[in-house]
Design an enzyme around this catalytic site. Structure first.
Site, PDB file in Angstrom:
ATOM      1  NE  ARG A 156      13.429  -2.392  -3.851  1.00 15.19           N
ATOM      2  CZ  ARG A 156      13.339  -3.368  -4.721  1.00 15.19           C
ATOM      3  NH1 ARG A 156      12.546  -4.251  -4.895  1.00 15.19           N
ATOM      4  NH2 ARG A 156      14.518  -3.312  -5.556  1.00 15.19           N
ATOM      5  CG  ASP A 157      14.737  -6.950  -3.985  1.00 18.91           C
ATOM      6  OD1 ASP A 157      13.809  -7.787  -3.816  1.00 18.91           O
ATOM      7  OD2 ASP A 157      15.240  -6.990  -5.112  1.00 18.91           O
ATOM      8  CB  CYS A 210       9.423  -9.162  -7.305  1.00 20.41           C
ATOM      9  SG  CYS A 210       8.047  -8.404  -7.992  1.00 20.41           S
TER      10      CYS A 210
HETATM   11  N1  COA Z   1       1.825   4.782  -2.447  1.00 17.40           N
HETATM   12  C1  COA Z   1       0.616   4.812  -1.647  1.00 17.40           C
HETATM   13  N2  COA Z   1      -0.384   4.760  -2.195  1.00 17.40           N
HETATM   14  C2  COA Z   1      -0.618   4.489  -3.399  1.00 17.40           C
HETATM   15  C3  COA Z   1       0.410   4.435  -4.385  1.00 17.40           C
HETATM   16  C4  COA Z   1       1.764   4.845  -3.766  1.00 17.40           C
HETATM   17  N3  COA Z   1       2.749   5.070  -4.591  1.00 17.40           N
HETATM   18  N4  COA Z   1      -0.040   4.299  -5.632  1.00 17.40           N
HETATM   19  C5  COA Z   1      -1.345   4.286  -5.401  1.00 17.40           C
HETATM   20  N5  COA Z   1      -1.795   4.437  -4.023  1.00 17.40           N
HETATM   21  C6  COA Z   1      -3.129   4.007  -3.356  1.00 17.40           C
HETATM   22  C7  COA Z   1      -4.139   5.006  -4.254  1.00 17.40           C
HETATM   23  O1  COA Z   1      -3.981   6.381  -3.339  1.00 17.40           O
HETATM   24  C8  COA Z   1      -5.340   4.171  -3.994  1.00 17.40           C
HETATM   25  O2  COA Z   1      -5.675   4.476  -2.583  1.00 17.40           O
HETATM   26  P1  COA Z   1      -7.424   4.409  -2.249  1.00 17.40           P
HETATM   27  O3  COA Z   1      -7.711   2.992  -2.609  1.00 17.40           O
HETATM   28  O4  COA Z   1      -7.163   4.295  -0.676  1.00 17.40           O
HETATM   29  O5  COA Z   1      -8.072   5.554  -2.882  1.00 17.40           O
HETATM   30  C9  COA Z   1      -4.926   2.914  -4.121  1.00 17.40           C
HETATM   31  O6  COA Z   1      -3.419   2.916  -3.803  1.00 17.40           O
HETATM   32  C10 COA Z   1      -5.183   2.430  -5.601  1.00 17.40           C
HETATM   33  O7  COA Z   1      -4.567   3.282  -6.635  1.00 17.40           O
HETATM   34  P2  COA Z   1      -4.309   2.875  -8.033  1.00 17.40           P
HETATM   35  O8  COA Z   1      -3.597   3.966  -8.745  1.00 17.40           O
HETATM   36  O9  COA Z   1      -5.554   2.429  -8.844  1.00 17.40           O
HETATM   37  O10 COA Z   1      -3.430   1.765  -7.859  1.00 17.40           O
HETATM   38  P3  COA Z   1      -3.428   0.238  -8.238  1.00 17.40           P
HETATM   39  O11 COA Z   1      -4.248  -0.507  -7.290  1.00 17.40           O
HETATM   40  O12 COA Z   1      -3.607  -0.057  -9.752  1.00 17.40           O
HETATM   41  O13 COA Z   1      -1.858  -0.193  -8.066  1.00 17.40           O
HETATM   42  C11 COA Z   1       0.451   0.491  -7.860  1.00 17.40           C
HETATM   43  C12 COA Z   1      -0.864   0.100  -8.614  1.00 17.40           C
HETATM   44  C13 COA Z   1       1.531   0.485  -8.831  1.00 17.40           C
HETATM   45  C14 COA Z   1       0.345   1.367  -7.032  1.00 17.40           C
HETATM   46  C15 COA Z   1       0.567  -1.073  -7.174  1.00 17.40           C
HETATM   47  O14 COA Z   1       0.566  -1.977  -8.023  1.00 17.40           O
HETATM   48  C16 COA Z   1       2.182  -1.300  -6.403  1.00 17.40           C
HETATM   49  O15 COA Z   1       2.296  -0.274  -5.376  1.00 17.40           O
HETATM   50  N6  COA Z   1       2.786  -1.826  -6.840  1.00 17.40           N
HETATM   51  C17 COA Z   1       4.210  -2.276  -6.317  1.00 17.40           C
HETATM   52  C18 COA Z   1       4.525  -3.598  -6.582  1.00 17.40           C
HETATM   53  C19 COA Z   1       5.920  -3.782  -5.848  1.00 17.40           C
HETATM   54  O16 COA Z   1       6.276  -3.158  -4.928  1.00 17.40           O
HETATM   55  N7  COA Z   1       6.711  -4.679  -6.337  1.00 17.40           N
HETATM   56  C20 COA Z   1       7.895  -5.021  -6.097  1.00 17.40           C
HETATM   57  C21 COA Z   1       8.992  -4.068  -6.379  1.00 17.40           C
HETATM   58  S1  COA Z   1       9.159  -3.702  -7.939  1.00 17.40           S
HETATM   59 ZN    ZN Z   2      15.040  -7.642  -6.644  1.00 15.41          ZN
END
Ligand code: COA
Ligand code: ZN
Length: 312
Positions: free
Chosen positions: A23-24, A249
């Site tokens: 994952r990371d 990250c």
């Molecule tokens: N898995 C898959 N798709 C997801 C999801 C998830 N957990 N959460 C949201 N989505 C999709 C939505 O269905 C939507 O899809 P669409 O555009 O096809 O309708 C789209 O993403 C936007 O959804 P929204 O709730 O508005 O999310 P966002 O754009 O504000 O993003 C997160 C928020 C949290 C989903 C995103 O920033 C993210 O995944 N961050 C993780 C970052 C990461 O992994 N960092 C490293 C580890 S800490």
């Molecule tokens: Zn980490």
């Protein structure tokens, strides 16, 4: 009793490691890693004796394209670990992530909120309060999920610098109040030092007596193993690490990888602290990653002569 012998007596007899390289380690690699390669590496980790494997993250594929095959990797890993004592885990950022993980048979999920608002916004596009409200919803709607709260940027933030200890404790207390009792304190950018680890753990121990606590320490400033040693002296016996020292990250600029699992296991072995992990098999996985994954390996042992013919 002098300070040196006193400290040795307080070290744990064994520690539990969670391997986070799938994952990371992989989330930060832009070039696509074939799903089959990910699965082979998860299998190698499983064979090395690691009991907790964070195999993927159920995040938005737009945020992290490398994790778009999360469901395939997760389902394979869950089937592989069936009827064993190995925990298959995944990171989730929101309720949708929990739904996706649960539908693949994963119960143990690591939900992330940053102690620093600026990092949470960049990473999750939410304020910490919004992320916390989603966590409340998750706890209410999915009681079957076994949730650990990962407190990101607990030791420093790439956008705000210092993170007050009080901010970490306040977030943990709020989570504790909704029934979370497992926490991972993350040095997301690898800037912690051993004294800081001691100070934060002291405050955590003062405030919470009945929690499961792990640390996740990046090695940007080369202090991850020293920080783990400092944490063990404070009684912490759970750590996350990544084979080869992979990790980072994508929303935390300038951070290097995690403590390398094989270096950590080597240190623990030499200190006669049990991790129940086969170091030779771990090194096989490190070499497999070196061959198959487009990344640089920062672990030391995989590149070093091990002097196995001697006992030091
Ligand atoms: N898995 C898959 N798709 C997801 C999801 C998830 N957990 N959460 C949201 N989505 C999709 C939505 O269905 C939507 O899809 P669409 O555009 O096809 O309708 C789209 O993403 C936007 O959804 P929204 O709730 O508005 O999310 P966002 O754009 O504000 O993003 C997160 C928020 C949290 C989903 C995103 O920033 C993210 O995944 N961050 C993780 C970052 C990461 O992994 N960092 C490293 C580890 S800490
Ligand atoms: Zn980490």
């Amino acid at each position: 009793m002098n300070a040196a012998t006193g400290s040795l007596f307080s070290l744990p007899a064994s520690v539990t490691l969670t391997e986070v390289s799938p994952r990371d380690g992989f989330q930060n690699i832009e070039q696509w890693i074939p799903t089959e390669t990910k699965i082979n590496i998860v299998e190698g980790i499983f064979r090395s004796g690691v009991k907790n494997i964070e195999v993927t993250s159920f995040v938005s594929p737009k945020a992290i394209p490398q994790m778009k095959d999360a469901a395939i990797v997760a389902e394979y890993a869950v089937a592989m670990a069936k009827n064993t004592d190995v925990n298959i885990m995944a990171l989730i950022p929101n309720v949708k992530g929990a739904e996706r993980a649960l539908s693949c048979g994963i119960r143990k999920v690591n939900y992330i909120i940053s102690a620093s608002p600026l990092h949470n916004k960049k990473n999750m596009n939410r304020t910490p309060q919004e992320s916390f409200e989603a966590l409340c919803e998750l706890k209410k709607n999915f009681p079957e999920a076994d949730v650990t709260l990962g407190v990101a940027t607990a030791f420093g933030c790439p956008f705000q610098g210092k993170v007050p200890v009080d901010d970490v404790i306040t977030l943990m207390r709020a989570a504790r109040d909704i029934g979370i009792n497992s926490f991972t304190l993350c040095d997301t950018i690898g800037v912690a030092n051993p004294r800081q680890v001691e100070t934060l753990l002291h405050e955590v121990k003062k405030n919470f007596s009945d929690i499961q606590l792990a640390l996740h320490l990046h090695n940007t400033h080369g202090m991850a193993l020293a920080n783990i040693y400092a944490a063990m002296l404070q009684g912490v016996d759970r750590f996350e690490s990544a084979i080869g020292g992979l990790g980072g990250c994508p929303f935390a600029p300038g951070a290097a990888g995690n403590a390398a699992t094989e270096d950590l296991v080597n240190m623990l072995n030499r200190m006669e602290i049990n991790s129940n992990i086969d170091l030779a098999k771990l090194l096989d996985v490190a070499n497999q990653i070196r061959e198959l994954v487009p990344c640089s390996i920062s672990g030391m042992l995989v590149k070093a002569r091990r002097y196995d013919e001697f006992s030091f």
